[in-house]
Design a protein around this motif. Sequence first.
Motif, short mmCIF file in Angstrom:
data_model
loop_
_atom_site.label_atom_id
_atom_site.label_comp_id
_atom_site.label_asym_id
_atom_site.label_seq_id
_atom_site.Cartn_x
_atom_site.Cartn_y
_atom_site.Cartn_z
N SER A 2 0.80 -1.21 0.00
CA SER A 2 0.00 0.00 0.00
C SER A 2 0.84 1.28 0.00
O SER A 2 0.42 2.29 -0.52
N TRP A 3 2.03 1.24 0.60
CA TRP A 3 2.83 2.45 0.78
C TRP A 3 4.21 2.29 0.14
O TRP A 3 4.83 1.25 0.24
N VAL A 4 4.67 3.37 -0.44
CA VAL A 4 6.00 3.41 -1.05
C VAL A 4 6.78 4.54 -0.39
O VAL A 4 6.28 5.68 -0.33
N PRO A 5 7.97 4.26 0.13
CA PRO A 5 8.75 5.34 0.74
C PRO A 5 9.29 6.30 -0.32
O PRO A 5 9.71 5.89 -1.40
N PHE A 6 9.24 7.59 0.01
CA PHE A 6 9.81 8.62 -0.84
C PHE A 6 10.40 9.69 0.07
O PHE A 6 9.66 10.47 0.68
N LYS A 7 11.71 9.68 0.21
CA LYS A 7 12.42 10.58 1.12
C LYS A 7 11.82 10.46 2.52
O LYS A 7 11.79 9.38 3.07
N SER A 8 11.27 11.53 3.07
CA SER A 8 10.72 11.48 4.43
C SER A 8 9.22 11.17 4.42
O SER A 8 8.58 11.20 5.46
N LEU A 9 8.66 10.87 3.26
CA LEU A 9 7.23 10.63 3.12
C LEU A 9 6.94 9.19 2.76
O LEU A 9 7.83 8.44 2.36
N GLU A 10 5.68 8.84 2.87
CA GLU A 10 5.17 7.58 2.36
C GLU A 10 4.07 7.92 1.37
O GLU A 10 3.23 8.78 1.65
N LEU A 11 4.07 7.27 0.23
CA LEU A 11 3.08 7.55 -0.80
C LEU A 11 2.24 6.30 -1.05
O LEU A 11 2.73 5.18 -0.97
N SER A 12 0.96 6.53 -1.34
CA SER A 12 0.06 5.44 -1.68
C SER A 12 -0.94 5.94 -2.71
O SER A 12 -1.34 7.10 -2.67
N SER A 13 -1.33 5.05 -3.57
CA SER A 13 -2.39 5.39 -4.52
C SER A 13 -3.56 4.42 -4.36
O SER A 13 -4.44 4.36 -5.20
N SER A 14 -3.57 3.69 -3.24
CA SER A 14 -4.60 2.68 -3.03
C SER A 14 -5.73 3.18 -2.14
O SER A 14 -5.56 4.12 -1.36
N VAL A 15 -6.84 2.51 -2.25
CA VAL A 15 -7.98 2.79 -1.39
C VAL A 15 -7.63 2.43 0.05
O VAL A 15 -8.04 3.11 0.99
N GLN A 16 -6.84 1.39 0.22
CA GLN A 16 -6.41 0.97 1.55
C GLN A 16 -5.61 2.10 2.21
O GLN A 16 -5.79 2.39 3.40
N GLY A 17 -4.73 2.75 1.46
CA GLY A 17 -3.95 3.86 1.99
C GLY A 17 -4.84 5.01 2.44
O GLY A 17 -4.62 5.61 3.49
N GLU A 18 -5.87 5.29 1.66
CA GLU A 18 -6.81 6.35 2.03
C GLU A 18 -7.54 6.01 3.32
O GLU A 18 -7.70 6.85 4.21
N ALA A 19 -7.95 4.74 3.45
CA ALA A 19 -8.62 4.31 4.68
C ALA A 19 -7.67 4.42 5.88
O ALA A 19 -8.08 4.87 6.96
#
Length: 188
Positions: free
Chosen positions: A92-109
């Motif tokens: 669900s999550w991909v690390p990007f520098k100091s952030l985590e990115l997601s494009s999934s519905v699970q990430g939004e939840a």
Amino acid sequence: MPGKLVAEIVTLRSLQTLEQQIEADIAAYSFQKEDYSERLGNFLRDAEEKYGDEDWFKEFSLEKISGDKPKKDDSKKKSKKKKKRKKGDSDSWVPFKSLELSSSVQGEAEIMFETLQAITEKLEALEESKESINELRNVGLGNEVVYICYVKDGVISKIVLKSVDTDEVSKFTFNMGFSKSHILEQNL
């Protein structure tokens, strides 16, 4: 009290004023919690048809229905999960520098649940502060005291009490009045 500052010092002359500020913060966070809860409910209803059979959705739905929040021991487990997630172990999550990115519905939840949990924790801390202030009032501290408050993350955690010297207050008032009239005379 401003919610954007990590730490601040607030000086007040009245416990009533302090209590009113805490009550205003509680009201604002309560409103925000209701808004996010409604948003999450709508999200779960909309997503149920498509994702209702998936494990992550069942987990979130059960958590919402039961109102569970992690205990202090569970939060350590959760932080370990977050560390694993930052290493890229979760789909669900991909690390990007100091952030985590997601494009999934699970990430939004996940972010909705985490936000509600953080707001709930803030409300509990504010309620505890309010109870402590009420106890100070019951002890008999009044307006003859200056309250210098250390506010961390929007919650009072320490208060320095200083007594007010009535002679100093009257001198300050007199000097302030004199300064204003002196300025007026110069302008004429």
